[in-house]
Design a protein around this motif. Structure first.
Motif, PDB file in Angstrom:
ATOM      1  N   LYS A 117     -49.256 -39.719 -17.248  1.00 10.41           N
ATOM      2  CA  LYS A 117     -49.375 -38.815 -16.093  1.00 10.41           C
ATOM      3  C   LYS A 117     -48.304 -38.977 -15.017  1.00 10.41           C
ATOM      4  O   LYS A 117     -48.039 -38.065 -14.292  1.00 10.41           O
ATOM      5  N   ASN A 118     -47.686 -40.112 -14.918  1.00  9.75           N
ATOM      6  CA  ASN A 118     -46.688 -40.290 -13.875  1.00  9.75           C
ATOM      7  C   ASN A 118     -45.631 -41.283 -14.339  1.00  9.75           C
ATOM      8  O   ASN A 118     -45.854 -42.477 -14.326  1.00  9.75           O
ATOM      9  N   MET A 119     -44.506 -40.770 -14.740  1.00  8.50           N
ATOM     10  CA  MET A 119     -43.440 -41.634 -15.224  1.00  8.50           C
ATOM     11  C   MET A 119     -42.290 -41.583 -14.226  1.00  8.50           C
ATOM     12  O   MET A 119     -41.877 -40.510 -13.808  1.00  8.50           O
ATOM     13  N   ASP A 120     -41.784 -42.750 -13.846  1.00 17.02           N
ATOM     14  CA  ASP A 120     -40.701 -42.789 -12.882  1.00 17.02           C
ATOM     15  C   ASP A 120     -39.369 -43.120 -13.560  1.00 17.02           C
ATOM     16  O   ASP A 120     -39.303 -43.335 -14.764  1.00 17.02           O
ATOM     17  N   GLU A 121     -38.317 -43.159 -12.766  1.00 17.88           N
ATOM     18  CA  GLU A 121     -36.963 -43.392 -13.276  1.00 17.88           C
ATOM     19  C   GLU A 121     -36.842 -44.730 -14.011  1.00 17.88           C
ATOM     20  O   GLU A 121     -36.142 -44.829 -15.017  1.00 17.88           O
ATOM     21  N   GLU A 122     -37.517 -45.744 -13.505  1.00 21.05           N
ATOM     22  CA  GLU A 122     -37.454 -47.063 -14.125  1.00 21.05           C
ATOM     23  C   GLU A 122     -38.026 -47.029 -15.553  1.00 21.05           C
ATOM     24  O   GLU A 122     -37.475 -47.632 -16.463  1.00 21.05           O
ATOM     25  N   GLN A 123     -39.114 -46.315 -15.722  1.00 18.00           N
ATOM     26  CA  GLN A 123     -39.715 -46.206 -17.055  1.00 18.00           C
ATOM     27  C   GLN A 123     -38.819 -45.417 -18.007  1.00 18.00           C
ATOM     28  O   GLN A 123     -38.761 -45.707 -19.196  1.00 18.00           O
ATOM     29  N   ILE A 124     -38.136 -44.411 -17.486  1.00 14.96           N
ATOM     30  CA  ILE A 124     -37.205 -43.641 -18.324  1.00 14.96           C
ATOM     31  C   ILE A 124     -36.059 -44.539 -18.772  1.00 14.96           C
ATOM     32  O   ILE A 124     -35.671 -44.526 -19.939  1.00 14.96           O
ATOM     33  N   GLU A 125     -35.522 -45.334 -17.851  1.00 12.92           N
ATOM     34  CA  GLU A 125     -34.448 -46.275 -18.196  1.00 12.92           C
ATOM     35  C   GLU A 125     -34.905 -47.255 -19.273  1.00 12.92           C
ATOM     36  O   GLU A 125     -34.177 -47.527 -20.228  1.00 12.92           O
ATOM     37  N   LEU A 126     -36.101 -47.760 -19.125  1.00 11.55           N
ATOM     38  CA  LEU A 126     -36.666 -48.677 -20.107  1.00 11.55           C
ATOM     39  C   LEU A 126     -36.808 -47.990 -21.461  1.00 11.55           C
ATOM     40  O   LEU A 126     -36.468 -48.560 -22.499  1.00 11.55           O
ATOM     41  N   PHE A 127     -37.268 -46.754 -21.464  1.00 11.13           N
ATOM     42  CA  PHE A 127     -37.395 -45.984 -22.703  1.00 11.13           C
ATOM     43  C   PHE A 127     -36.037 -45.819 -23.386  1.00 11.13           C
ATOM     44  O   PHE A 127     -35.910 -46.000 -24.598  1.00 11.13           O
ATOM     45  N   LEU A 128     -35.012 -45.490 -22.596  1.00 12.66           N
ATOM     46  CA  LEU A 128     -33.661 -45.320 -23.146  1.00 12.66           C
ATOM     47  C   LEU A 128     -33.173 -46.619 -23.777  1.00 12.66           C
ATOM     48  O   LEU A 128     -32.609 -46.616 -24.873  1.00 12.66           O
ATOM     49  N   GLN A 129     -33.391 -47.731 -23.108  1.00 12.50           N
ATOM     50  CA  GLN A 129     -32.962 -49.034 -23.623  1.00 12.50           C
ATOM     51  C   GLN A 129     -33.725 -49.411 -24.884  1.00 12.50           C
ATOM     52  O   GLN A 129     -33.130 -49.855 -25.866  1.00 12.50           O
ATOM     53  N   GLU A 130     -35.031 -49.250 -24.873  1.00 18.64           N
ATOM     54  CA  GLU A 130     -35.859 -49.627 -26.018  1.00 18.64           C
ATOM     55  C   GLU A 130     -35.535 -48.830 -27.279  1.00 18.64           C
ATOM     56  O   GLU A 130     -35.727 -49.298 -28.391  1.00 18.64           O
ATOM     57  N   ASN A 131     -35.039 -47.612 -27.084  1.00 19.44           N
ATOM     58  CA  ASN A 131     -34.749 -46.746 -28.217  1.00 19.44           C
ATOM     59  C   ASN A 131     -33.258 -46.658 -28.530  1.00 19.44           C
ATOM     60  O   ASN A 131     -32.823 -45.770 -29.257  1.00 19.44           O
ATOM     61  N   ASP A 132     -32.486 -47.579 -27.963  1.00 19.32           N
ATOM     62  CA  ASP A 132     -31.041 -47.651 -28.202  1.00 19.32           C
ATOM     63  C   ASP A 132     -30.338 -46.314 -27.955  1.00 19.32           C
ATOM     64  O   ASP A 132     -29.478 -45.891 -28.734  1.00 19.32           O
ATOM     65  N   ILE A 133     -30.716 -45.660 -26.891  1.00 19.80           N
ATOM     66  CA  ILE A 133     -30.053 -44.417 -26.505  1.00 19.80           C
ATOM     67  C   ILE A 133     -28.980 -44.817 -25.508  1.00 19.80           C
ATOM     68  O   ILE A 133     -29.272 -45.115 -24.350  1.00 19.80           O
ATOM     69  N   GLY A 134     -27.731 -44.850 -25.991  1.00 19.48           N
ATOM     70  CA  GLY A 134     -26.671 -45.361 -25.156  1.00 19.48           C
ATOM     71  C   GLY A 134     -25.500 -44.426 -24.948  1.00 19.48           C
ATOM     72  O   GLY A 134     -24.742 -44.575 -23.994  1.00 19.48           O
ATOM     73  N   GLU A 135     -25.352 -43.447 -25.831  1.00 23.63           N
ATOM     74  CA  GLU A 135     -24.237 -42.516 -25.670  1.00 23.63           C
ATOM     75  C   GLU A 135     -24.498 -41.591 -24.492  1.00 23.63           C
ATOM     76  O   GLU A 135     -25.632 -41.174 -24.258  1.00 23.63           O
TER      77      GLU A 135
END
Length: 129
Positions: free
Chosen positions: A21-39
């Motif tokens: 229900k409420n996702m902030d910028e920090e959680q998005i950054e964590l998601f990007l890191q956990e899923n190896d989204i780096g490009e």
């Protein structure tokens, strides 16, 4: 990473945000890191879709509601189908991606993550839009 894979990860992020229900910028950054989204292009796509859905939530909801069958409401939709529709509608309306590609990718996500009726449901809603 191919766009299809990036789209799938984006769907998973949107689905998570619907559950939490409420996702902030920090959680998005964590998601990007956990899923190896780096490009840069991948990060840009994920962020644009997430932010775009958040900013255009009311319009996306209206499009879904206006294309539901009689006696159906948003509340009856599974969170999976809803998240797939959010990503696809954002791409169709706001990103102006080719509708054939968007609908095909959304149906594939529905086949993979949804129930037996999801692919037909998602296809029908998107075809109406």
């Amino acid at each position: 990473m191919k766009r299809t894979e990036t789209r799938e990860l984006t769907f998973r992020l949107i689905y998570s945000s619907e559950i939490q229900k409420n996702m902030d910028e920090e959680q998005i950054e964590l998601f990007l890191q956990e899923n190896d989204i780096g490009e840069k292009t991948e990060i840009k796509y994920v962020t644009e879709v997430f932010t775009g859905i958040k900013e255009n939530k009311e319009e996306i909801l209206k499009l879904i509601e206006n294309n539901l069958k009689e006696k159906w409401t948003i509340d009856r939709l599974s969170k999976i189908d809803f998240a797939i529709l959010e990503v696809a509608i954002f791409e169709l309306i706001f990103s102006k991606l080719p509708y054939k590609i968007v609908i095909n990718e959304a149906v594939e996500l529905a086949k993979k993550y949804g129930d037996d009726n999801s692919k037909s449901f998602v296809n029908g809603i998107l075809a109406s839009i």
